[in-house]
Design a protein around this motif. Structure first.
Motif, PDB file in Angstrom:
ATOM      1  N   GLY A 134      -5.151  -2.143   8.665  1.00 52.46           N
ATOM      2  CA  GLY A 134      -6.596  -2.282   8.789  1.00 52.46           C
ATOM      3  C   GLY A 134      -7.261  -2.225   7.438  1.00 52.46           C
ATOM      4  N   ASP A 135      -8.436  -1.619   7.389  1.00 54.31           N
ATOM      5  CA  ASP A 135      -9.223  -1.452   6.168  1.00 54.31           C
ATOM      6  C   ASP A 135      -9.357   0.039   5.911  1.00 54.31           C
ATOM      7  OD1 ASP A 135     -11.348  -1.226   4.257  1.00 54.31           O
ATOM      8  OD2 ASP A 135     -12.026  -3.229   4.813  1.00 54.31           O
ATOM      9  N   TYR A 136      -8.812   0.519   4.779  1.00 55.03           N
ATOM     10  CA  TYR A 136      -8.766   1.961   4.565  1.00 55.03           C
ATOM     11  C   TYR A 136     -10.120   2.569   4.213  1.00 55.03           C
ATOM     12  CZ  TYR A 136      -8.606   1.202  -0.549  1.00 55.03           C
ATOM     13  OH  TYR A 136      -8.871   0.836  -1.849  1.00 55.03           O
ATOM     14  N   ARG A 137     -11.132   1.747   3.932  1.00 52.45           N
ATOM     15  CA  ARG A 137     -12.452   2.287   3.612  1.00 52.45           C
ATOM     16  C   ARG A 137     -13.091   2.862   4.870  1.00 52.45           C
ATOM     17  NH1 ARG A 137     -14.216  -3.191   0.524  1.00 52.45           N
ATOM     18  NH2 ARG A 137     -13.383  -3.935   2.529  1.00 52.45           N
ATOM     19  N   PRO A 138     -13.560   4.106   4.816  1.00 55.79           N
ATOM     20  CA  PRO A 138     -14.059   4.753   6.035  1.00 55.79           C
ATOM     21  C   PRO A 138     -15.308   4.115   6.622  1.00 55.79           C
ATOM     22  CG  PRO A 138     -14.487   6.119   4.099  1.00 55.79           C
ATOM     23  CD  PRO A 138     -13.578   5.018   3.655  1.00 55.79           C
ATOM     24  N   ASP A 139     -16.035   3.343   5.816  1.00 55.84           N
ATOM     25  CA  ASP A 139     -17.259   2.724   6.333  1.00 55.84           C
ATOM     26  C   ASP A 139     -17.035   1.309   6.842  1.00 55.84           C
ATOM     27  OD1 ASP A 139     -16.690   1.725   3.815  1.00 55.84           O
ATOM     28  OD2 ASP A 139     -18.811   1.483   3.250  1.00 55.84           O
ATOM     29  N   PHE A 170       0.841  -1.194   0.000  1.00 58.60           N
ATOM     30  CA  PHE A 170       0.000   0.000   0.000  1.00 58.60           C
ATOM     31  C   PHE A 170       0.881   1.251   0.000  1.00 58.60           C
ATOM     32  CE2 PHE A 170      -2.673  -3.215   2.127  1.00 58.60           C
ATOM     33  CZ  PHE A 170      -3.791  -3.157   1.310  1.00 58.60           C
ATOM     34  N   ALA A 171       0.688   2.088  -1.016  1.00 59.60           N
ATOM     35  CA  ALA A 171       1.442   3.336  -1.124  1.00 59.60           C
ATOM     36  C   ALA A 171       0.698   4.443  -0.400  1.00 59.60           C
ATOM     37  CB  ALA A 171       1.645   3.692  -2.598  1.00 59.60           C
ATOM     38  N   ALA A 172       0.454   4.229   0.903  1.00 58.41           N
ATOM     39  CA  ALA A 172      -0.371   5.148   1.675  1.00 58.41           C
ATOM     40  C   ALA A 172       0.426   6.090   2.546  1.00 58.41           C
ATOM     41  CB  ALA A 172      -1.339   4.353   2.557  1.00 58.41           C
ATOM     42  N   SER A 173       1.676   5.726   2.854  1.00 56.23           N
ATOM     43  CA  SER A 173       2.427   6.532   3.811  1.00 56.23           C
ATOM     44  C   SER A 173       3.931   6.496   3.583  1.00 56.23           C
ATOM     45  CB  SER A 173       2.156   6.023   5.232  1.00 56.23           C
ATOM     46  OG  SER A 173       2.605   4.677   5.367  1.00 56.23           O
ATOM     47  N   GLY A 174       4.385   5.816   2.547  1.00 55.24           N
ATOM     48  CA  GLY A 174       5.815   5.662   2.335  1.00 55.24           C
ATOM     49  C   GLY A 174       6.472   4.738   3.333  1.00 55.24           C
ATOM     50  N   GLN A 175       5.684   3.911   4.026  1.00 56.93           N
ATOM     51  CA  GLN A 175       6.212   3.035   5.061  1.00 56.93           C
ATOM     52  C   GLN A 175       5.887   1.565   4.820  1.00 56.93           C
ATOM     53  OE1 GLN A 175       4.532   5.016   8.531  1.00 56.93           O
ATOM     54  NE2 GLN A 175       6.432   6.139   8.844  1.00 56.93           N
ATOM     55  N   CYS A 176       5.669   1.202   3.561  1.00 56.86           N
ATOM     56  CA  CYS A 176       5.489  -0.218   3.233  1.00 56.86           C
ATOM     57  C   CYS A 176       6.836  -0.889   2.992  1.00 56.86           C
ATOM     58  CB  CYS A 176       4.582  -0.396   2.027  1.00 56.86           C
ATOM     59  SG  CYS A 176       5.160   0.389   0.502  1.00 56.86           S
ATOM     60  N   LEU A 177       7.904  -0.092   2.886  1.00 59.13           N
ATOM     61  CA  LEU A 177       9.269  -0.601   2.787  1.00 59.13           C
ATOM     62  C   LEU A 177      10.129   0.255   3.710  1.00 59.13           C
ATOM     63  CD1 LEU A 177      11.102  -2.638   1.103  1.00 59.13           C
ATOM     64  CD2 LEU A 177      11.743  -0.625  -0.244  1.00 59.13           C
ATOM     65  N   VAL A 178      10.684  -0.374   4.772  1.00 60.21           N
ATOM     66  CA  VAL A 178      11.462   0.384   5.750  1.00 60.21           C
ATOM     67  C   VAL A 178      12.735  -0.380   6.078  1.00 60.21           C
ATOM     68  CG1 VAL A 178       9.383   1.416   6.728  1.00 60.21           C
ATOM     69  CG2 VAL A 178      10.353  -0.635   7.774  1.00 60.21           C
ATOM     70  N   GLY A 190      -0.623  -6.553   1.924  1.00 57.72           N
ATOM     71  CA  GLY A 190      -2.042  -6.773   2.177  1.00 57.72           C
ATOM     72  C   GLY A 190      -2.704  -7.235   0.909  1.00 57.72           C
ATOM     73  N   GLY A 191      -4.031  -7.309   0.953  1.00 58.82           N
ATOM     74  CA  GLY A 191      -4.778  -7.681  -0.239  1.00 58.82           C
ATOM     75  C   GLY A 191      -4.924  -9.158  -0.467  1.00 58.82           C
ATOM     76  N   GLY A 192      -3.983  -9.973   0.023  1.00 59.90           N
ATOM     77  CA  GLY A 192      -4.060 -11.417  -0.137  1.00 59.90           C
ATOM     78  C   GLY A 192      -4.867 -12.070   0.970  1.00 59.90           C
ATOM     79  N   ALA A 234      -6.608  -9.415   6.614  1.00 58.91           N
ATOM     80  CA  ALA A 234      -6.474  -9.137   5.181  1.00 58.91           C
ATOM     81  C   ALA A 234      -7.672  -9.774   4.471  1.00 58.91           C
ATOM     82  CB  ALA A 234      -5.149  -9.665   4.654  1.00 58.91           C
ATOM     83  N   GLY A 235      -7.414 -10.470   3.363  1.00 63.28           N
ATOM     84  CA  GLY A 235      -8.500 -11.141   2.658  1.00 63.28           C
ATOM     85  C   GLY A 235      -9.351 -10.232   1.806  1.00 63.28           C
ATOM     86  N   ASP A 236      -8.900  -8.984   1.582  1.00 64.03           N
ATOM     87  CA  ASP A 236      -9.639  -8.029   0.764  1.00 64.03           C
ATOM     88  C   ASP A 236      -8.625  -7.025   0.223  1.00 64.03           C
ATOM     89  OD1 ASP A 236     -12.696  -6.791   0.422  1.00 64.03           O
ATOM     90  OD2 ASP A 236     -11.138  -5.241   0.502  1.00 64.03           O
ATOM     91  N   PRO A 237      -8.812  -6.516  -0.998  1.00 63.90           N
ATOM     92  CA  PRO A 237      -7.849  -5.564  -1.558  1.00 63.90           C
ATOM     93  C   PRO A 237      -7.646  -4.310  -0.723  1.00 63.90           C
ATOM     94  CG  PRO A 237      -9.277  -6.408  -3.287  1.00 63.90           C
ATOM     95  CD  PRO A 237      -9.849  -6.897  -1.994  1.00 63.90           C
ATOM     96  N   ALA A 238      -8.569  -4.001   0.185  1.00 64.67           N
ATOM     97  CA  ALA A 238      -8.475  -2.784   0.987  1.00 64.67           C
ATOM     98  C   ALA A 238      -7.895  -3.035   2.378  1.00 64.67           C
ATOM     99  CB  ALA A 238      -9.850  -2.143   1.137  1.00 64.67           C
ATOM    100  N   ARG A 239      -7.532  -4.283   2.686  1.00 65.65           N
ATOM    101  CA  ARG A 239      -7.102  -4.602   4.053  1.00 65.65           C
ATOM    102  C   ARG A 239      -5.696  -5.183   4.072  1.00 65.65           C
ATOM    103  NH1 ARG A 239     -12.523  -6.964   4.928  1.00 65.65           N
ATOM    104  NH2 ARG A 239     -11.591  -9.039   4.756  1.00 65.65           N
ATOM    105  N   GLY A 240      -4.993  -4.910   5.167  1.00 66.43           N
ATOM    106  CA  GLY A 240      -3.673  -5.488   5.358  1.00 66.43           C
ATOM    107  C   GLY A 240      -2.784  -4.605   6.207  1.00 66.43           C
ATOM    108  N   VAL A 241      -1.486  -4.872   6.159  1.00 66.51           N
ATOM    109  CA  VAL A 241      -0.496  -4.048   6.853  1.00 66.51           C
ATOM    110  C   VAL A 241      -0.112  -2.894   5.935  1.00 66.51           C
ATOM    111  CG1 VAL A 241       1.811  -3.967   7.852  1.00 66.51           C
ATOM    112  CG2 VAL A 241       0.396  -6.002   8.184  1.00 66.51           C
TER     113      VAL A 241
END
Length: 369
Positions: A272-277, A203-211, A223-225, A249-256
């Motif tokens: 978690g799950d990035y969808r607000p709902d 997930f390219a959400a914070s620049g912290q998927c590779l540290v 995530g996603g798998g 995980a188990g959904d394209p919107a969920r994971g680390v």
């Protein structure tokens, strides 16, 4: 530096560490003592807390590089890069010329003059730029030509050696390597990379998927798998091991979404799950063995979190941020409590207590004491 200068710096850091320790030791209910504006972490005079800095921008800054309490870089949508050298009182727009159509999601800075920024996207949208003059000029040092690749994050072990990662190509994550500070890049062999799960990605959400931590250790969050996993390499990306996390995980919107290691052993994962709902239970995990195994946080953050960082000079305190707030742990990631309700995507700290956060609508904040 003179011995007196060194002594003053040591005393200053010690006093800051003592102040932070005292503030973090405050009872959990202190953060709820008065209504907040979403940008302060509690009642008047309570510290530490986020202080918003006016950037004059309205883009989303998911890329953040803290250099010190005075210097920080942010990178975001519409090809935007900003830099401050005065603690956030003023910001200079140092965006690469002609980058307005690009989405910058990660930036690594070595000081006030040298930085490397990553643009994400399919095919040629994934690019790397570098500057050596504070953003006055930029050089494009990498442009992806493989339509199957999508680069998400970048990290550096030091000012010369770094890696960038792409979502799986032909069933494996692709790793780029540089040994000259980002001037040139090469694709590493994939023989030591485990196979990706169906549907798995970063997930390219914070620049912290590779540290990275130290000279050779690096971790990749997924995530996603079917399960959310964390991959680890102890040789700068040549060979990898993989471990399942406890984050759903188990959904394209969920994971680390993000990991942070304060050394090569102690790590925290958030997501978690990035969808607000959608709810995000069990959205944090901890590792005490370098990411070989993960344990679920006993009291995780109450919602999706996209960024995490260890607080400086602490073995147990860390911050996690997301669109609905900031959470604090003082026991190494096992339990978290919300200390702010402002929206941030990523967070980063430096040794001189330069803790910064950034996110949507041009929001950038610094932790104040």
């Amino acid at each position: 530096m003179t011995s007196m200068g060194k002594t003053r710096r040591t005393v200053s850091v010690g006093l800051c560490a003592a102040a932070v320790a005292a503030a973090l030791a405050a009872p959990a209910h202190a953060a709820q003592a008065e209504p907040t504006s979403g940008d302060k972490a509690g009642t008047a005079g309570r510290s530490p807390s986020w202080s918003l800095k006016q950037t004059g921008a309205d883009v989303r800054f998911r890329g953040l590089a803290a250099v010190s309490r005075s210097t920080a870089w942010v990178a975001g949508s519409k090809g935007t890069v900003l830099r401050t050298g005065d603690g956030g009182r003023s910001w200079r727009n140092v965006s690469p010329p002609g980058a307005g159509e690009l989405e910058f999601r990660d930036i690594e800075a070595f000081d006030s003059r040298r930085a490397v920024v990553l643009a994400i996207g399919e095919g040629e949208a994934s690019r790397v730029f570098r500057t050596e003059d504070g953003g006055a000029s930029w050089t494009e040092s990498f442009r992806n030509t493989d339509p199957k690749a999508f680069y998400d994050c970048i990290t550096f072990f030091d000012s010369r050696n770094g890696l960038a990662m792409s979502d799986p190509v032909d069933g494996k994550y692709r790793i780029l390597s540089t040994g000259d500070g980002g001037k040139s890049w090469k694709v590493l062999p994939s023989a030591g990379m485990p196979a990706a799960l169906p549907g798995e990605a970063a997930f390219a959400a914070s620049g912290q998927c590779l540290v990275s931590s130290g000279r050779k250790d690096v971790w990749l969050a997924t995530g996603g798998g079917a399960t959310a996993r964390v991959l680890h390499s102890a040789d700068r990306g040549l060979n990898w091991t993989v471990a399942e996390s406890t984050v759903p995980a188990g959904d394209p919107a969920r994971g680390v979404f993000a990991v942070a290691f304060r050394d090569r052993t102690h790590g925290i994962a958030v997501g978690g799950d990035y969808r607000p709902d959608q709810a995000s239970p069990q959205a944090a995990a901890v590792s005490g063995d370098g990411g070989h195994s993960w344990q679920q946080a006993k009291t995780p953050p109450p919602a999706y979190r996209s960024g995490v960082t260890w607080l400086p000079h602490s073995k147990r305190a860390a911050l996690a941020v997301g669109p609905t707030g900031t959470d604090l742990t003082v026991d190494g990631g096992h339990s978290w409590r919300t200390v702010d309700t402002g929206s941030y995507d990523t967070v980063d700290c430096t040794a001189d207590f330069g803790c910064w956060a950034s996110g949507e609508k041009g929001r950038v904040a610094r932790l104040e004491f």
